[in-house]
Design an enzyme around this catalytic site. Structure first.
Site, PDB file in Angstrom:
ATOM      1  N   ASP A  70       0.818  -1.224   0.000  1.00  0.00           N
ATOM      2  CA  ASP A  70       0.000   0.000   0.000  1.00  0.00           C
ATOM      3  C   ASP A  70       0.843   1.262   0.000  1.00  0.00           C
ATOM      4  OD1 ASP A  70      -2.255  -1.712   0.307  1.00  0.00           O
ATOM      5  OD2 ASP A  70      -1.885  -1.759   2.463  1.00  0.00           O
TER       6      ASP A  70
ATOM      7  N   GLY B  90       1.730   3.011  -2.541  1.00  0.00           N
ATOM      8  CA  GLY B  90       1.406   3.928  -3.635  1.00  0.00           C
ATOM      9  C   GLY B  90       2.076   3.499  -4.935  1.00  0.00           C
ATOM     10  N   LYS B  91       2.319   2.207  -5.067  1.00  0.00           N
ATOM     11  CA  LYS B  91       2.976   1.706  -6.285  1.00  0.00           C
ATOM     12  C   LYS B  91       2.121   1.971  -7.518  1.00  0.00           C
ATOM     13  CE  LYS B  91       3.148  -2.384  -4.442  1.00  0.00           C
ATOM     14  NZ  LYS B  91       2.724  -2.053  -3.077  1.00  0.00           N
TER      15      LYS B  91
ATOM     16  N   LYS C 187       0.179   4.427  -8.231  1.00  0.00           N
ATOM     17  CA  LYS C 187       0.348   5.788  -8.740  1.00  0.00           C
ATOM     18  C   LYS C 187       1.706   5.936  -9.445  1.00  0.00           C
ATOM     19  CE  LYS C 187       0.967  10.553  -7.778  1.00  0.00           C
ATOM     20  NZ  LYS C 187       0.656  11.741  -7.032  1.00  0.00           N
TER      21      LYS C 187
ATOM     22  N   ASN D 135      -5.013 -10.181  -4.495  1.00  0.00           N
ATOM     23  CA  ASN D 135      -4.826  -9.600  -3.156  1.00  0.00           C
ATOM     24  C   ASN D 135      -4.370  -8.143  -3.268  1.00  0.00           C
ATOM     25  OD1 ASN D 135      -2.398 -10.508  -4.216  1.00  0.00           O
ATOM     26  ND2 ASN D 135      -1.581 -11.288  -2.292  1.00  0.00           N
TER      27      ASN D 135
ATOM     28  N   GLY E 193      -4.294  -4.224  -4.619  1.00  0.00           N
ATOM     29  CA  GLY E 193      -5.300  -3.242  -5.003  1.00  0.00           C
ATOM     30  C   GLY E 193      -4.558  -1.964  -5.341  1.00  0.00           C
ATOM     31  N   HIS E 194      -4.252  -1.776  -6.618  1.00  0.00           N
ATOM     32  CA  HIS E 194      -3.471  -0.607  -7.023  1.00  0.00           C
ATOM     33  C   HIS E 194      -4.422   0.502  -7.462  1.00  0.00           C
ATOM     34  CE1 HIS E 194       0.327  -3.243  -7.642  1.00  0.00           C
ATOM     35  NE2 HIS E 194      -0.023  -3.091  -6.389  1.00  0.00           N
TER      36      HIS E 194
ATOM     37  N   ARG F 258       2.633 -29.138  -6.859  1.00  0.00           N
ATOM     38  CA  ARG F 258       2.514 -29.645  -8.226  1.00  0.00           C
ATOM     39  C   ARG F 258       1.150 -30.242  -8.550  1.00  0.00           C
ATOM     40  NH1 ARG F 258       8.051 -32.237  -6.972  1.00  0.00           N
ATOM     41  NH2 ARG F 258       6.971 -32.044  -4.994  1.00  0.00           N
TER      42      ARG F 258
ATOM     43  N   GLN G  19       2.136  -5.918  -3.242  1.00  0.00           N
ATOM     44  CA  GLN G  19       2.434  -6.005  -1.811  1.00  0.00           C
ATOM     45  C   GLN G  19       3.754  -5.272  -1.519  1.00  0.00           C
ATOM     46  OE1 GLN G  19       1.540  -9.446  -3.266  1.00  0.00           O
ATOM     47  NE2 GLN G  19      -0.430  -8.466  -3.127  1.00  0.00           N
TER      48      GLN G  19
ATOM     49  N   GLY H  50       0.155  14.045  -3.320  1.00  0.00           N
ATOM     50  CA  GLY H  50      -1.300  13.981  -3.439  1.00  0.00           C
ATOM     51  C   GLY H  50      -1.684  12.780  -4.264  1.00  0.00           C
TER      52      GLY H  50
HETATM   53  P1  IMP Z   1      -2.580 -12.812   1.399  1.00  0.00           P
HETATM   54  O1  IMP Z   1      -1.637 -12.241   0.407  1.00  0.00           O
HETATM   55  O2  IMP Z   1      -4.026 -12.539   1.064  1.00  0.00           O
HETATM   56  O3  IMP Z   1      -2.313 -14.273   1.670  1.00  0.00           O
HETATM   57  O4  IMP Z   1      -2.343 -12.067   2.816  1.00  0.00           O
HETATM   58  C1  IMP Z   1      -1.137 -12.217   3.545  1.00  0.00           C
HETATM   59  C2  IMP Z   1      -0.758 -10.893   4.206  1.00  0.00           C
HETATM   60  O5  IMP Z   1      -0.378  -9.956   3.213  1.00  0.00           O
HETATM   61  C3  IMP Z   1      -1.876 -10.224   5.009  1.00  0.00           C
HETATM   62  O6  IMP Z   1      -1.294  -9.559   6.109  1.00  0.00           O
HETATM   63  C4  IMP Z   1      -2.428  -9.203   4.042  1.00  0.00           C
HETATM   64  O7  IMP Z   1      -3.057  -8.122   4.705  1.00  0.00           O
HETATM   65  C5  IMP Z   1      -1.168  -8.779   3.331  1.00  0.00           C
HETATM   66  N1  IMP Z   1      -1.421  -8.281   1.977  1.00  0.00           N
HETATM   67  C6  IMP Z   1      -1.694  -9.007   0.880  1.00  0.00           C
HETATM   68  N2  IMP Z   1      -1.855  -8.211  -0.187  1.00  0.00           N
HETATM   69  C7  IMP Z   1      -1.667  -6.961   0.234  1.00  0.00           C
HETATM   70  C8  IMP Z   1      -1.654  -5.697  -0.427  1.00  0.00           C
HETATM   71  O8  IMP Z   1      -1.836  -5.577  -1.643  1.00  0.00           O
HETATM   72  N3  IMP Z   1      -1.407  -4.620   0.364  1.00  0.00           N
HETATM   73  C9  IMP Z   1      -1.152  -4.736   1.687  1.00  0.00           C
HETATM   74  N4  IMP Z   1      -1.137  -5.888   2.339  1.00  0.00           N
HETATM   75  C10 IMP Z   1      -1.390  -6.994   1.623  1.00  0.00           C
END
Ligand code: IMP
Length: 430
Positions: free
Chosen positions: A18, A20-21, A23, A43, A45-46, A145, A226, A417
């Site tokens: 999180d 800010g990649k 942006k 997982n 969310g950009h 596998r 991440q 910003g």
């Molecule tokens: P998973 O990737 O859903 O298995 O989650 C494992 C850990 O990584 C948890 O603490 C999540 O909150 C964190 N996590 C996974 N994806 C993100 C992301 O895009 N931003 C921030 N934390 C993430």
């Protein structure tokens, strides 16, 4: 950003995600020919803000918002075909043309409904606080596998066999964990039969495509998801994600040679956040932590969960700089700190009376450490309109200078910003 020497550039998060990649990738994609995702999956969310519109991209590289840039999802990503289809449809609805410029690796593994169910039902996932997107179980199947890859969709018999095996394994685990839920082979196969033509229509040997683009001297951006401290090897294990988020993962996950990477940009917030459980040494409890969460709108882009907030941790970022080989830093969300009287930067950890300046691998040490802080005056002036370093207040420049010094990495961007234009570029390249 890209110049004659820096043609293949990785962008990684240098904290807990999180940063800010999205942006930064959006800003840099203006000069890119290709943007490639290399690990993780839905997982991520950009978030990209363009004009009045907010785009949150989970699997598709943020570069898709620049017409003419080609985007690829590499072999290292675990791909959720269902949400990919939804994401594509939403982009098309918003007038983004994806036709002929979005590819998925034929070697990428699929996240199937049973992976998501296992993630939701597992007590280990709850303890970690995963995003529930099936990421861990999909990477487990890959390593064991028994995963289903995009290219398997060309062979319905093979897919049936693999899904039967996956479902059997998933149901055994669900039963073992005391869950009453079960998954069904036919339902999974129906979903795949519905999505296969679409997925196969955009599947390619992405490693080869990127290699050919490199041969033609294209500007290639590898978009990490991440953050480095969530890397399965280098993060705060077991409170991590299941992939290699660091720059080493970029070569493996895009299918290219490590030596072909020219530069690595690390994105950091001007403070620190973490979503999910696990150590966060500089966490700010109480009213101030809540104030920063409110100012920075620190709620997860994928799950909406409130993010934990903390001071800038130079031990973490210097560690990330080493593990990733960072050639530059992008400091984001400077404007969020505009109203604070005083700021703290963590320069070391006291563990049982001993000073540590290297990030420990043992979470037991992380749980008992006491951060050592250096205090810096706040600037108490809005920074959102600054477009040059000189336009920033002196205290903000001093804060950035100290970050640069402690992290031993030059700052190449400062974001002030959420909008595309709210950025200060400090050097021509990373
Ligand atoms: P998973 O990737 O859903 O298995 O989650 C494992 C850990 O990584 C948890 O603490 C999540 O909150 C964190 N996590 C996974 N994806 C993100 C992301 O895009 N931003 C921030 N934390 C993430």
């Amino acid at each position: 950003m890209f110049d004659s020497e820096n043609r293949t550039v990785v962008v990684v998060g240098a904290q807990w995600g999180d940063e800010g990649k999205g942006k930064l990738v959006d800003v840099m994609a203006e000069r890119a020919d290709w943007v490639v995702r290399y690990q993780g999956g839905a997982n991520a969310g950009h978030t990209v803000h363009i004009g009045e519109k907010n785009f949150v991209l989970h699997q598709i590289p943020s570069g898709i918002l620049h017409p003419g840039v080609r985007c690829a999802i590499g072999n290292g990503v675990v791909l959720d075909p269902d949400t990919l289809a939804i994401e594509i449809d939403e982009l098309v609805e918003d007038g983004v043309d994806v036709e002929g410029r979005l590819y998925v690796s034929d070697r990428a593994h699929l996240v199937l409904p049973y992976h998501k169910l296992l993630d939701a039902e597992s007590s280990a996932s709850k303890e970690i606080g995963t995003t529930g997107r099936g990421i861990g179980p999909a990477y487990e199947d890959k390593a064991a596998r028994r995963g289903v890859r995009v290219l398997d969709l060309r062979h319905p018999d093979r897919v049936r066999q693999l899904v039967e095996r996956g479902v059997e394994h998933a149901n055994a685990r669900l039963s073992h964990s005391g869950s009453s839920k079960r998954v069904d082979v036919e339902e999974t196969l129906d979903l795949l039969a519905r999505l296969a033509p679409r997925l196969l229509g955009i599947s390619e040997d992405v490693g080869l495509m990127v290699y050919r683009a490199q041969q033609q001297d294209a500007a290639i951006l590898l978009e990490g998801a991440q953050g480095s401290l969530l890397d399965v090897d280098h993060g705060t294990y077991p409170f991590v994600t299941s992939s290699n988020t660091t720059s080493g993962g970029a070569a493996v996950g895009a299918g290219i040679a490590p030596m072909s990477i020219d530069a690595v940009l690390g994105v950091v917030k001007a403070y620190t956040t973490r979503v999910g459980n696990g150590p966060l040494p500089t966490e700010i409890e109480g009213a101030l932590g809540e104030e920063i969460r409110r100012l920075g709108n620190e709620f997860g882009a994928t799950t909406g969960r409130p993010r934990r907030c903390g001071w800038f941790d130079a031990v973490v970022v210097r560690y990330a700089a080493r593990v990733n080989g960072l050639t530059g830093l992008a400091v984001t969300k400077m404007d969020v700190l505009d109203t604070l009287d005083e700021l703290a930067i963590c320069t070391g950890y006291d563990v049982d009376g001993e000073l540590h300046t290297e990030f420990p691998g043992d979470i037991a040490a992380l749980e008992k450490l006491v951060p050592r802080y250096e205090m810096m005056p706040g600037w108490k002036t809005p920074t959102r309109d600054a477009r040059t370093l000189g336009a920033l207040p002196a205290a903000a420049r001093a804060y950035l200078d100290r970050i640069e010094e402690l992290c031993e990495t030059p700052i190449t961007y400062v974001s002030v910003g959420t909008r595309r234009d709210q950025i200060i570029g400090l050097h021509e390249h990373v």
